[in-house]
Scaffold this motif. Structure first.
Motif, PDB file in Angstrom:
ATOM      1  N   THR A   3      12.957   4.340 -40.443  1.00 36.18           N
ATOM      2  CA  THR A   3      11.637   3.890 -39.790  1.00 36.18           C
ATOM      3  C   THR A   3      11.076   2.834 -40.783  1.00 36.18           C
ATOM      4  OG1 THR A   3      10.246   5.474 -40.702  1.00 36.18           O
ATOM      5  CG2 THR A   3      11.556   6.303 -38.736  1.00 36.18           C
ATOM      6  N   GLU A   4      10.299   2.114 -39.914  1.00 40.35           N
ATOM      7  CA  GLU A   4       9.487   1.033 -40.907  1.00 40.35           C
ATOM      8  C   GLU A   4       8.305   1.737 -41.624  1.00 40.35           C
ATOM      9  OE1 GLU A   4       8.971  -0.222 -37.159  1.00 40.35           O
ATOM     10  OE2 GLU A   4      11.177  -0.542 -37.377  1.00 40.35           O
ATOM     11  N   ASN A   5       7.825   2.465 -41.153  1.00 39.84           N
ATOM     12  CA  ASN A   5       6.831   3.325 -41.742  1.00 39.84           C
ATOM     13  C   ASN A   5       7.203   4.042 -42.740  1.00 39.84           C
ATOM     14  OD1 ASN A   5       5.134   2.512 -39.573  1.00 39.84           O
ATOM     15  ND2 ASN A   5       5.442   4.076 -38.020  1.00 39.84           N
ATOM     16  N   TYR A   6       8.269   4.260 -42.818  1.00 39.53           N
ATOM     17  CA  TYR A   6       8.954   4.969 -44.071  1.00 39.53           C
ATOM     18  C   TYR A   6       8.868   4.475 -45.446  1.00 39.53           C
ATOM     19  CZ  TYR A   6      11.707   8.570 -46.261  1.00 39.53           C
ATOM     20  OH  TYR A   6      12.186   9.599 -47.168  1.00 39.53           O
ATOM     21  N   VAL A  42      -0.137  16.918 -51.969  1.00 42.18           N
ATOM     22  CA  VAL A  42      -0.528  15.927 -53.076  1.00 42.18           C
ATOM     23  C   VAL A  42      -0.493  14.496 -52.796  1.00 42.18           C
ATOM     24  CG1 VAL A  42       0.715  15.107 -55.263  1.00 42.18           C
ATOM     25  CG2 VAL A  42       0.537  17.591 -54.926  1.00 42.18           C
ATOM     26  N   THR A  43       0.545  14.185 -51.893  1.00 39.89           N
ATOM     27  CA  THR A  43       0.633  12.854 -51.456  1.00 39.89           C
ATOM     28  C   THR A  43       0.293  12.461 -49.982  1.00 39.89           C
ATOM     29  OG1 THR A  43       3.018  13.214 -50.590  1.00 39.89           O
ATOM     30  CG2 THR A  43       2.789  12.564 -53.073  1.00 39.89           C
ATOM     31  N   SER A  44       0.117  13.303 -49.183  1.00 41.47           N
ATOM     32  CA  SER A  44      -0.132  13.133 -47.625  1.00 41.47           C
ATOM     33  C   SER A  44       0.938  12.509 -46.966  1.00 41.47           C
ATOM     34  CB  SER A  44      -1.521  12.539 -47.554  1.00 41.47           C
ATOM     35  OG  SER A  44      -1.408  11.177 -47.653  1.00 41.47           O
ATOM     36  N   VAL A  45       1.792  11.673 -47.868  1.00 41.31           N
ATOM     37  CA  VAL A  45       2.744  11.269 -46.826  1.00 41.31           C
ATOM     38  C   VAL A  45       3.773  11.216 -47.645  1.00 41.31           C
ATOM     39  CG1 VAL A  45       3.764   8.751 -46.035  1.00 41.31           C
ATOM     40  CG2 VAL A  45       1.234   9.204 -45.796  1.00 41.31           C
ATOM     41  N   ILE A  46       5.072  11.463 -47.215  1.00 44.10           N
ATOM     42  CA  ILE A  46       6.303  11.644 -47.704  1.00 44.10           C
ATOM     43  C   ILE A  46       7.081  10.360 -47.732  1.00 44.10           C
ATOM     44  CG2 ILE A  46       8.468  13.234 -48.086  1.00 44.10           C
ATOM     45  CD1 ILE A  46       6.711  15.741 -47.200  1.00 44.10           C
ATOM     46  N   SER A  67      16.496  14.520 -43.710  1.00 46.52           N
ATOM     47  CA  SER A  67      16.342  15.347 -42.442  1.00 46.52           C
ATOM     48  C   SER A  67      15.208  16.173 -42.303  1.00 46.52           C
ATOM     49  CB  SER A  67      17.760  15.779 -42.435  1.00 46.52           C
ATOM     50  OG  SER A  67      18.249  16.904 -43.228  1.00 46.52           O
ATOM     51  N   PHE A  68      15.081  16.972 -43.447  1.00 40.58           N
ATOM     52  CA  PHE A  68      13.970  18.000 -43.107  1.00 40.58           C
ATOM     53  C   PHE A  68      12.517  17.298 -42.980  1.00 40.58           C
ATOM     54  CE2 PHE A  68      14.254  22.455 -44.673  1.00 40.58           C
ATOM     55  CZ  PHE A  68      15.575  22.713 -44.767  1.00 40.58           C
ATOM     56  N   VAL A  69      12.316  16.125 -43.610  1.00 39.13           N
ATOM     57  CA  VAL A  69      11.070  15.441 -43.336  1.00 39.13           C
ATOM     58  C   VAL A  69      10.879  14.916 -42.215  1.00 39.13           C
ATOM     59  CG1 VAL A  69       9.763  13.371 -44.336  1.00 39.13           C
ATOM     60  CG2 VAL A  69      10.927  14.858 -45.788  1.00 39.13           C
ATOM     61  N   THR A  70      11.888  14.369 -41.540  1.00 41.96           N
ATOM     62  CA  THR A  70      11.912  13.851 -40.165  1.00 41.96           C
ATOM     63  C   THR A  70      11.901  14.787 -39.296  1.00 41.96           C
ATOM     64  OG1 THR A  70      14.405  13.082 -40.406  1.00 41.96           O
ATOM     65  CG2 THR A  70      12.599  11.509 -40.972  1.00 41.96           C
ATOM     66  N   SER A  76       5.113  14.420 -42.510  1.00 43.63           N
ATOM     67  CA  SER A  76       4.746  13.076 -42.221  1.00 43.63           C
ATOM     68  C   SER A  76       5.593  11.976 -43.076  1.00 43.63           C
ATOM     69  CB  SER A  76       3.254  12.873 -41.935  1.00 43.63           C
ATOM     70  OG  SER A  76       3.232  11.507 -41.597  1.00 43.63           O
ATOM     71  N   VAL A  77       6.164  10.980 -42.771  1.00 49.85           N
ATOM     72  CA  VAL A  77       6.448   9.662 -43.370  1.00 49.85           C
ATOM     73  C   VAL A  77       5.767   8.803 -43.048  1.00 49.85           C
ATOM     74  CG1 VAL A  77       9.148  10.518 -43.456  1.00 49.85           C
ATOM     75  CG2 VAL A  77       8.082   9.161 -41.390  1.00 49.85           C
ATOM     76  N   LYS A  78       4.529   8.898 -42.427  1.00 52.98           N
ATOM     77  CA  LYS A  78       3.384   7.786 -42.010  1.00 52.98           C
ATOM     78  C   LYS A  78       2.104   8.285 -42.250  1.00 52.98           C
ATOM     79  CE  LYS A  78       3.266   8.245 -37.077  1.00 52.98           C
ATOM     80  NZ  LYS A  78       3.539   7.615 -35.787  1.00 52.98           N
TER      81      LYS A  78
END
Length: 167
Positions: A3-6, A42-46, A67-70, A76-78
């Motif tokens: 994903t672009e947001n990643y 810690v990061t809010s976005v992975i 695969s876990f993250v998505t 969230s990746v965004k």
């Protein structure tokens, strides 16, 4: 990793914290979800960088981490809002009026499902099940569940968050 947001830049100081968390669980792949939940605080976005650090420090293949993250809605990746509104999309919620609740939230906040308000305060997303079928339709805002919702009651709940009149 598709994903672009990643593709986000994570500050080095945050990556150091991520590495410390993940290193505690080296060679313990069964602890991946716990690590991801701690890291997201810690990061809010992975981001891609974050998954790379976790993969390296835990000695887990990167595709497994990704695969876990998505897969899991709570990761969230965004970038997400301060308040994440998760709408249950289970059959009981659907039958008992979930779409009316979604429509009310989208109209009230001016966003669509999967979006974040321009001010960064609210993100609206679906989740598989909140385990609150007896309270359907139900939403969860961050860690708090609200049930037996109507279009008016959900607007009143969101107004509390707008005023920051919540714990």
């Amino acid at each position: 990793m598709g994903t672009e947001n990643y593709v986000l830049k994570t500050p080095t100081s945050k990556l150091v914290q991520v590495a410390a968390i993940a290193a505690e669980y080296r060679d313990q792949p069964e602890m991946l979800m716990d690590v991801l939940l701690r890291v997201q605080k810690v990061t809010s976005v992975i981001s891609r960088e974050v998954t790379g650090v976790i993969s390296r420090e835990m000695n887990i293949p990167l595709p497994k981490v990704y695969s876990f993250v998505t897969f899991y809605a709570m990761l969230s990746v965004k970038p997400q809002g301060k308040y994440i509104i998760r709408m249950c999309k289970s059959a009981p919620c659907h039958v008992r009026g979930a779409q009316e609740i979604v429509d009310a939230i989208e109209d009230f906040l001016g966003i669509k499902m999967g979006e974040t308000t321009e001010d960064g305060r609210f993100t609206l997303e679906y989740c598989s099940c909140l385990g609150q079928c007896d309270l359907s339709p139900a939403i969860m805002i961050n860690e708090t569940v609200y049930g037996n919702l109507t279009p008016d009651s959900v607007k009143d709940i969101i107004k509390q968050y707008i005023r920051e009149d919540v714990n």
